[in-house]
Write a protein that holds these residues in place. Structure first.
Motif, PDB file in Angstrom:
ATOM      1  N   LEU A   1      -4.883   6.835   2.385  1.00  0.00           N
ATOM      2  CA  LEU A   1      -6.092   6.330   1.516  1.00  0.00           C
ATOM      3  C   LEU A   1      -7.614   7.509   1.587  1.00  0.00           C
ATOM      4  CD1 LEU A   1      -7.466   4.157  -0.055  1.00  0.00           C
ATOM      5  CD2 LEU A   1      -8.310   3.136   1.960  1.00  0.00           C
TER       6      LEU A   1
ATOM      7  N   TRP B   1       0.851  -1.170  -0.022  1.00  0.00           N
ATOM      8  CA  TRP B   1       0.001  -0.088  -0.067  1.00  0.00           C
ATOM      9  C   TRP B   1       0.959   1.227  -0.201  1.00  0.00           C
ATOM     10  CZ3 TRP B   1      -4.892   0.185  -1.360  1.00  0.00           C
ATOM     11  CH2 TRP B   1      -5.651  -1.007  -1.014  1.00  0.00           C
TER      12      TRP B   1
ATOM     13  N   LEU C   1      -8.338   6.152  -7.781  1.00  0.00           N
ATOM     14  CA  LEU C   1      -8.308   4.850  -7.141  1.00  0.00           C
ATOM     15  C   LEU C   1      -9.334   4.110  -7.663  1.00  0.00           C
ATOM     16  CD1 LEU C   1      -8.807   6.475  -3.104  1.00  0.00           C
ATOM     17  CD2 LEU C   1      -6.802   5.193  -4.479  1.00  0.00           C
TER      18      LEU C   1
ATOM     19  N   TRP D   1       2.663   1.701  -3.613  1.00  0.00           N
ATOM     20  CA  TRP D   1       1.708   1.945  -4.589  1.00  0.00           C
ATOM     21  C   TRP D   1       0.850   3.212  -4.403  1.00  0.00           C
ATOM     22  CZ3 TRP D   1      -3.966   2.362  -4.387  1.00  0.00           C
ATOM     23  CH2 TRP D   1      -4.510   2.471  -5.644  1.00  0.00           C
ATOM     24  N   LEU D   2       0.382   3.401  -3.226  1.00  0.00           N
ATOM     25  CA  LEU D   2      -0.366   4.837  -2.881  1.00  0.00           C
ATOM     26  C   LEU D   2       0.500   6.139  -2.781  1.00  0.00           C
ATOM     27  CD1 LEU D   2      -3.098   6.070  -2.806  1.00  0.00           C
ATOM     28  CD2 LEU D   2      -3.375   5.408  -0.491  1.00  0.00           C
TER      29      LEU D   2
ATOM     30  N   ALA E   1      -6.658  10.606  -0.222  1.00  0.00           N
ATOM     31  CA  ALA E   1      -6.732  10.528  -1.650  1.00  0.00           C
ATOM     32  C   ALA E   1      -8.079  10.292  -2.118  1.00  0.00           C
ATOM     33  CB  ALA E   1      -6.160   9.018  -2.171  1.00  0.00           C
TER      34      ALA E   1
END
Length: 280
Positions: free
Chosen positions: A213, A162, A230, A165-166, A216
């Motif tokens: 998260l 995570w 997303l 990737w994020l 975003a």
């Protein structure tokens, strides 16, 4: 046959070809040294094809392109060389920035040190203090450093995925200083939440991941993050996992308040940025 567009990987070429097919425009994918060519014959509606290709180029991550592939449910007869897409890990890694990679490397190194027998030493120096009133100024860093340690390999791999990737995408869009500040803020909020509601016994990057998260998702909803799309369902999945943690239906030890605190702090960053933008 003529080439209208050249794409760097087969997955993107296939998505665009399927989207064109959805609009009754047939194309053929051909692998060349410079990439994957989308070939059209003379009977094709070239002008419409060009408009659709421009649409794809402006936002290649839009769900409608990948939905077209799903709806077509067909695989082109490509050679093995053509069907070799870039490994997912390699592709994700290329989308990261220096800060994302450095922190990921530090987390990995700390986990290796834990396995090598230095867990007690690391917990003593990086773990959250048992009593905040006894925390010296020189150890203020311990309010955020629990995020650097992990309990087992599964915990580590999930959080690192995570993170790379994020956080990697957010660093590319917002910059390393922004990501550093956001990580510190979400880590602090997550750790204080867990400490105040449960105890000081927790580790892991999950609070920061939930924070990024949340940011975003809300920033995207507010139109502040058009560059990052997303995938549908991720926020629902993470919220369900949060609910499962609080319900304690699984025999897993999770820092649920850290997850919630991180998520809320990420939402707060997105709201603050939106409000600040209106005043500017």
């Amino acid at each position: 046959m003529q080439t209208l567009v050249i794409l760097g990987n087969i997955r993107a070429a296939k998505a665009l070809a399927d989207y064109l097919h959805q609009h009754k425009i047939e194309s053929h994918i051909q692998k060349e040294e410079d990439g994957f060519h989308l070939m059209f014959d003379e009977s094709s509606d070239i002008e419409t094809a060009k408009k659709l290709i421009t649409e794809f180029a402006e936002n290649p991550n839009d769900d409608k392109f990948w939905t077209a592939s799903w709806n077509r449910n067909e695989v082109d007869d490509l050679s093995s060389e053509q069907t070799q897409a870039e490994p997912i890990i390699s592709k994700v890694w290329q989308q990261t920035g220096v800060f994302t990679r450095v922190l990921g490397g530090i987390i990995l190194a700390i986990f290796i040190a834990q396995l090598a027998g230095y867990s007690r030493f690391l917990f003593l120096h990086l773990g959250f203090p048992e009593n905040l009133t006894q925390l010296s100024f020189s150890e203020i860093y311990r309010l955020v450093t629990p995020a650097l340690m992990h309990g087992d390999a599964t915990h580590l791999v999930l959080n690192l995925f995570w993170w790379v990737w994020l956080a990697g995408q957010l660093e590319k869009i917002k910059g390393a200083p922004w990501l550093l500040n956001a990580s510190l803020f979400t880590a602090l909020a997550a750790h204080l939440s867990q400490y105040l509601m449960v105890s000081s016994s927790f580790i892991g990057l999950s609070g920061v991941v939930y924070g990024l998260l949340g940011y975003a998702w809300l920033a995207g909803r507010l139109g502040r993050l058009p560059e990052l799309k997303l995938p549908s369902g991720i926020i629902i999945m993470m919220l369900l996992w949060l609910a499962v943690g609080f319900a304690e239906v699984l025999n897993l030890r999770m820092a649920n308040w850290a997850h919630l605190g991180g998520l809320l702090s990420g939402l707060l960053i997105a709201l603050f940025e939106a409000k600040w933008a209106k005043k500017a």
